[in-house]
Design an enzyme around this catalytic site. Structure first.
Site, PDB file in Angstrom:
ATOM      1  N   GLY A 254       3.752  -0.696   0.595  1.00 46.47           N
ATOM      2  CA  GLY A 254       4.628  -0.477   1.747  1.00 46.47           C
ATOM      3  C   GLY A 254       5.323  -1.765   2.134  1.00 46.47           C
ATOM      4  CB  SER A 255       6.921  -2.772   5.295  1.00 47.10           C
ATOM      5  OG  SER A 255       5.829  -2.716   6.187  1.00 47.10           O
ATOM      6  N   GLY A 259       1.599  -4.917   4.991  1.00 51.21           N
ATOM      7  CA  GLY A 259       0.691  -5.600   4.069  1.00 51.21           C
ATOM      8  C   GLY A 259       0.073  -6.847   4.679  1.00 51.21           C
ATOM      9  CD  GLU A 276       4.561  -2.053  -5.174  1.00 49.49           C
ATOM     10  OE1 GLU A 276       5.562  -2.643  -4.712  1.00 49.49           O
ATOM     11  OE2 GLU A 276       4.494  -0.845  -5.348  1.00 49.49           O
ATOM     12  CB  CYS A 310       9.291  -1.674  -3.537  1.00 48.92           C
ATOM     13  SG  CYS A 310       8.394  -1.015  -4.899  1.00 48.92           S
TER      14      CYS A 310
END
Ligand code: UN1
Length: 523
Positions: A254-255, A259, A276, A310
């Site tokens: 995610g963002s 994270g 990630e 992403c």
């Protein structure tokens, strides 16, 4: 969008209703599952609306704290059995899952497209990634190799072995609502772990659909419930997972903001994490680039999934000698992009995922103006009857400079920045000068330039491609990136090692005890 409505599911059309039937989705779902059993009594319902047309697809309940604890206990119990099941047997379960996904590919791909907003082709591609990782993991189940070492002591043997770790917590994002779960779960299962999944609250029905496929398979194989668990909710549920000492590994996609918080929480309790996170991916276009060949890679990278991968291409770093030419080719190509219902295969690009995503996009457009960017292809929200109820925006191209704050940030939208360079070293410096480090590419016919880009002082990203774009990675490679991308690796290569614990073993078959490092200890 003028499609025919179905009776049983009054808000969605026939085509989607058929997929609901195949995937056994109901209009109201319990969002908490341990194996084949829904857990707890549903209380608060959350709605899932399609970004395609704003229609209410269904509602599902949020996992309560009490249900969450029950689910973790079931996952622990399943792990205790699963860790002693031979790895190739575990692989057999994953093989069957791949078969089920082959059977349900069309239905699941359509659901992904309708709930998330990506094109049907990309929805189907996402399910194909799931199938591929199941095949990969099935083979892997016979290849969980450890090394042997030569001991410095006579009559001693040293080796390492890999043991299952425990529960794997998976927190996934809306943009790949099913594939990212599969990269983690397929590996976690063959490695002997149980899985608790928290899908994005923006694509919860995709989570339910996958859970139902797995649940039926668990039942058929008489496997412990709790191998596959589903919890639903917002960041609070994510925090329960991150804080939970019963869960040794959290894999979060995610963002960077998410994270940073999950990573710190997990590290604070000495848990392991695979992160990630955000990317700010660039393609370097050198003078020798074959523009005809690379154009589709650029456009797919920038507008595919409406710029919400992403790995989406966000920056083009173009040599000054071809800058004007690239500009005109791109401007022309962008005029041909068809935007609309992603289930209509004539369209290249669907909507953004929700109203918040549109706000982030329009905010970035304002920042571009404020910071001096020049629009080559203007952006904006799409107006008109066909776009009234969805979240459709225009993909845009901006001439910018690498130092602008907005260029250094990841905006999850189809905004492409053009930057120019003179020397390759400068291009690589610009490429690396952002906080993120996921994917990168160079377009060149020159071996020297390609190798320079791939050298130790070249691209600093987890993915570095030559003559293909930044997105659309295959599952066979390790997937992830450096810096604010989080450093984790998922999917192929030896990423499986993160899902296991390594044990180093030294066995003596000597008649006397010998100490290492030549130490004498008479006793
Ligand atoms: C993501 O956007 O989180 O490389 C994953 C790609 C896909 C996966 C993207 N295979 O674009």
């Amino acid at each position: 969008m003028g499609r025919q409505r179905s009776g049983k599911y009054p808000y969605i059309d026939m085509k989607i209703a058929e997929c609901f039937e195949i995937l056994q989705l109901n209009r109201k779902e319990n969002g908490s599952w341990a194996g084949s059993e829904p857990v707890g009594t549903p209380e608060i319902y959350l709605d899932s609306h399609s970004p395609v047309d704003g229609n209410l697809m269904g509602s599902l309940s949020k996992t309560s704290r009490a249900d969450y604890d029950r689910i973790v206990e079931k996952a622990e119990a399943a792990f205790r059995i699963w860790r002693l099941t031979p790895a190739p047997k575990r692989g057999e379960f994953v093989r069957q899952l791949g078969e089920e996904l082959r059977n349900k590919k069309q239905a699941l791909g359509t659901l992904v497209s309708y709930e998330m907003g990506k094109s049907l082709q990309e929805g189907l591609g996402e399910v194909q990634e799931m199938i591929d990782i199941c095949d990969f993991a099935t083979g892997l189940s016979r290849q969980l190799y450890g090394l042997t070492m030569h001991s410095e002591r006579p009559d001693h043997r040293m080796y390492e072995q890999w043991h299952p770790l425990g529960i794997t917590g998976v927190i996934s994002a809306f943009n790949f609502p099913v594939a990212v779960w599969s990269w983690n779960s397929a590996l976690a299962w063959v490695c002997g772990n149980s899985v608790i999944w928290k899908p994005s609250e923006k694509t919860p029905l995709c989570g339910i659909a996958v859970q139902k496929i797995v649940a039926a398979l668990l039942k058929k194989n008489d496997l412990p419930e709790g191998l596959s668990c589903l919890v639903n909710g917002d960041a609070e549920v994510g925090r329960w997972l991150a804080e939970d000492t019963r869960i040794p590994l959290i894999s979060a996609t995610g963002s960077t903001r998410m994270g940073r918080s999950v990573g710190a929480t997990v590290a604070g309790r000495f848990g392991k994490s695979i992160l990630e996170l955000g990317g700010n991916n660039a393609i370097i276009i050198t003078p020798s680039a074959n523009l005809k060949q690379v154009l589709p890679a650029i456009v797919f990278g920038a507008v595919g999934t409406a710029g919400q991968r992403c790995t989406s291409t966000r920056r083009l770093i173009i040599h000054e000698s071809v800058y004007e030419q690239v500009k005109s080719i791109l401007a022309q190509a962008y005029r041909q992009i068809r935007i609309g219902d992603p289930l209509d295969q004539n369209n290249h690009m669907g909507p953004l995922v929700d109203a918040q995503a549109v706000l982030n996009y329009t905010h970035a457009l304002q920042e571009i103006e404020r910071q001096g960017g020049k629009f080559l292809v203007p952006g904006g929200i799409l107006e008109g009857e066909a776009y009234k109820t969805g979240f459709y925006v225009k993909p845009c191209i901006v001439e910018a400079n690498p130092q602008m704050d907005v260029v250094r940030e990841e905006t999850f939208a189809p905004i492409l920045y053009l930057l120019s360079y003179r020397e390759l070293e400068e291009a690589i410096r610009i490429q690396n000068e952002v906080p993120q480090g996921l994917s990168s590419a160079i377009m060149t016919e020159s071996m020297r330039e390609a190798e320079r880009f791939l050298a130790a002082d070249g691209s600093d990203c987890g993915i570095a491609n030559v003559n293909i774009g930044t997105s659309g990675a295959e599952i066979g490679g390790a997937f992830g990136g450096e810096k604010e991308t989080g450093g984790g690796r998922e999917s192929g290569s030896d990423s499986w090692k993160a899902y296991m614990r390594r044990q180093t073993t030294t066995i003596s078959y000597s008649n006397k005890l010998t100490l290492a490092q030549g130490i004498k200890f008479d006793f």
